[in-house]
Write a protein that holds these residues in place. Sequence first.
Motif, PDB file in Angstrom:
ATOM      1  N   VAL A 131      -2.902   2.404   0.825  1.00 58.49           N
ATOM      2  CA  VAL A 131      -1.468   2.280   0.549  1.00 58.49           C
ATOM      3  C   VAL A 131      -0.660   2.902   1.686  1.00 58.49           C
ATOM      4  CG1 VAL A 131       0.402   2.909  -1.029  1.00 58.49           C
ATOM      5  CG2 VAL A 131      -1.827   2.217  -1.942  1.00 58.49           C
ATOM      6  N   ARG A 145      -0.939   0.423   4.701  1.00 51.99           N
ATOM      7  CA  ARG A 145      -0.354  -0.900   4.491  1.00 51.99           C
ATOM      8  C   ARG A 145       1.092  -0.840   4.041  1.00 51.99           C
ATOM      9  NH1 ARG A 145      -3.486  -4.883   6.799  1.00 51.99           N
ATOM     10  NH2 ARG A 145      -5.670  -4.297   6.604  1.00 51.99           N
ATOM     11  N   GLY A 146       1.476   0.265   3.403  1.00 53.37           N
ATOM     12  CA  GLY A 146       2.860   0.439   2.997  1.00 53.37           C
ATOM     13  C   GLY A 146       3.239  -0.246   1.704  1.00 53.37           C
ATOM     14  N   GLN A 147       2.287  -0.921   1.056  1.00 46.89           N
ATOM     15  CA  GLN A 147       2.571  -1.629  -0.198  1.00 46.89           C
ATOM     16  C   GLN A 147       1.332  -1.613  -1.085  1.00 46.89           C
ATOM     17  OE1 GLN A 147       3.759  -5.564   1.066  1.00 46.89           O
ATOM     18  NE2 GLN A 147       5.929  -5.018   1.000  1.00 46.89           N
ATOM     19  N   ARG A 180       7.951   5.349  -4.189  1.00 47.86           N
ATOM     20  CA  ARG A 180       7.685   3.931  -4.425  1.00 47.86           C
ATOM     21  C   ARG A 180       9.014   3.178  -4.548  1.00 47.86           C
ATOM     22  NH1 ARG A 180       2.493   4.098  -8.621  1.00 47.86           N
ATOM     23  NH2 ARG A 180       1.712   6.132  -7.939  1.00 47.86           N
ATOM     24  N   THR A 225      10.935  -2.060  -1.589  1.00 46.35           N
ATOM     25  CA  THR A 225      10.522  -2.590  -0.284  1.00 46.35           C
ATOM     26  C   THR A 225       9.161  -2.075   0.150  1.00 46.35           C
ATOM     27  OG1 THR A 225      11.751  -0.794   0.784  1.00 46.35           O
ATOM     28  CG2 THR A 225      12.881  -2.912   0.518  1.00 46.35           C
ATOM     29  N   GLY A 226       8.603  -1.104  -0.558  1.00 44.28           N
ATOM     30  CA  GLY A 226       7.303  -0.567  -0.167  1.00 44.28           C
ATOM     31  C   GLY A 226       7.146   0.891  -0.532  1.00 44.28           C
ATOM     32  N   CYS A 227       6.046   1.475  -0.103  1.00 44.93           N
ATOM     33  CA  CYS A 227       5.709   2.862  -0.429  1.00 44.93           C
ATOM     34  C   CYS A 227       5.824   3.732   0.815  1.00 44.93           C
ATOM     35  CB  CYS A 227       4.285   2.951  -0.985  1.00 44.93           C
ATOM     36  SG  CYS A 227       4.036   2.037  -2.522  1.00 44.93           S
ATOM     37  N   HIS A 229      -3.796  -5.200  -8.524  1.00 40.83           N
ATOM     38  CA  HIS A 229      -2.640  -4.312  -8.375  1.00 40.83           C
ATOM     39  C   HIS A 229      -2.665  -3.183  -9.390  1.00 40.83           C
ATOM     40  CE1 HIS A 229       1.575  -3.041  -8.828  1.00 40.83           C
ATOM     41  NE2 HIS A 229       1.760  -3.443  -7.578  1.00 40.83           N
TER      42      HIS A 229
END
Length: 300
Positions: free
Chosen positions: A16, A19-21, A54, A57-59, A33
Amino acid sequence: MDLPLDWDHLRVFLAVARRGQLLAAARQLALNHATIARRLDALEAALGSPLFDRRPTGCVLTQAGERLMPAAERVEAEMLGIAERFRKEEAEVSGTVRIGAPDGLGNYFLAAELGRLALLHPHLVVELVPLPRTFSLSRREADLAIVLDRPTEGRLTVSRLTDYTLGAYAAASYIAAFGAPESEADLAGRRVVTGVEDLAYASALDYSGVLEKHGGQPFRCASVTGQMEAVRSGAGIGVLHDFAAAYYGDALVRILPRIAFRRSYFLLAHPDTVEVRRIATVRAFLARRFREERARFIAE
């Protein structure tokens, strides 16, 4: 009191973070998921602190997440090392190795060479990707990277691959139509093909200014391949890699011998993974092929 940390949870955390998501991490790890979210929740509960902000647009890593990152990467390196130590020496090299490289080197040398390496190791997956302006080996955005500027900071294993040369070129068709310039002064009024300065990701890409200083209207291409094709088509005069220009034989002509540059390629690896067998195999292959093909990179 020992924290009930689970490697699978740390593996999810790293995916996570890189990858940011959640969805991208799920695809990378081949999990759904809900499993990703559940394991991340369990890790945050065990540590007693949120690791990500969170957002839709992403983490984004929190301060706690930033503190956990290097420790999780050390655990990851240990797990990789354990797997390597238990693998038999005669076992087939397998897994994925991602190599980041400048586009000129990637297109005119590495693609063919790494393709041959892949044929030697059917279970090895090689990914050749364009080198962005910024990247992180520690975040596993690449396993190996070939760069133009030797790093002066960061925990990296650095080796010099080769020097290479560049010179001024024009297409044979251009010379037939307009004649070859005999000096820098003859560039006045001629279109020159150069890079895009604010998109240059290395100080070594500073040679385009020489042509723009003496030449007329510039045509700027961000990629080496774009510059090569523009010069080959007769759009103007450009500074090109000698090893790449050689691909076009007599279609490209080296001119103005005083305009010449020498640069270097450096291979970077992360010290925590440098001994992982698949990465070590690719590193050794690259070092050998650059050594064997040195004459291709240097125009005497």
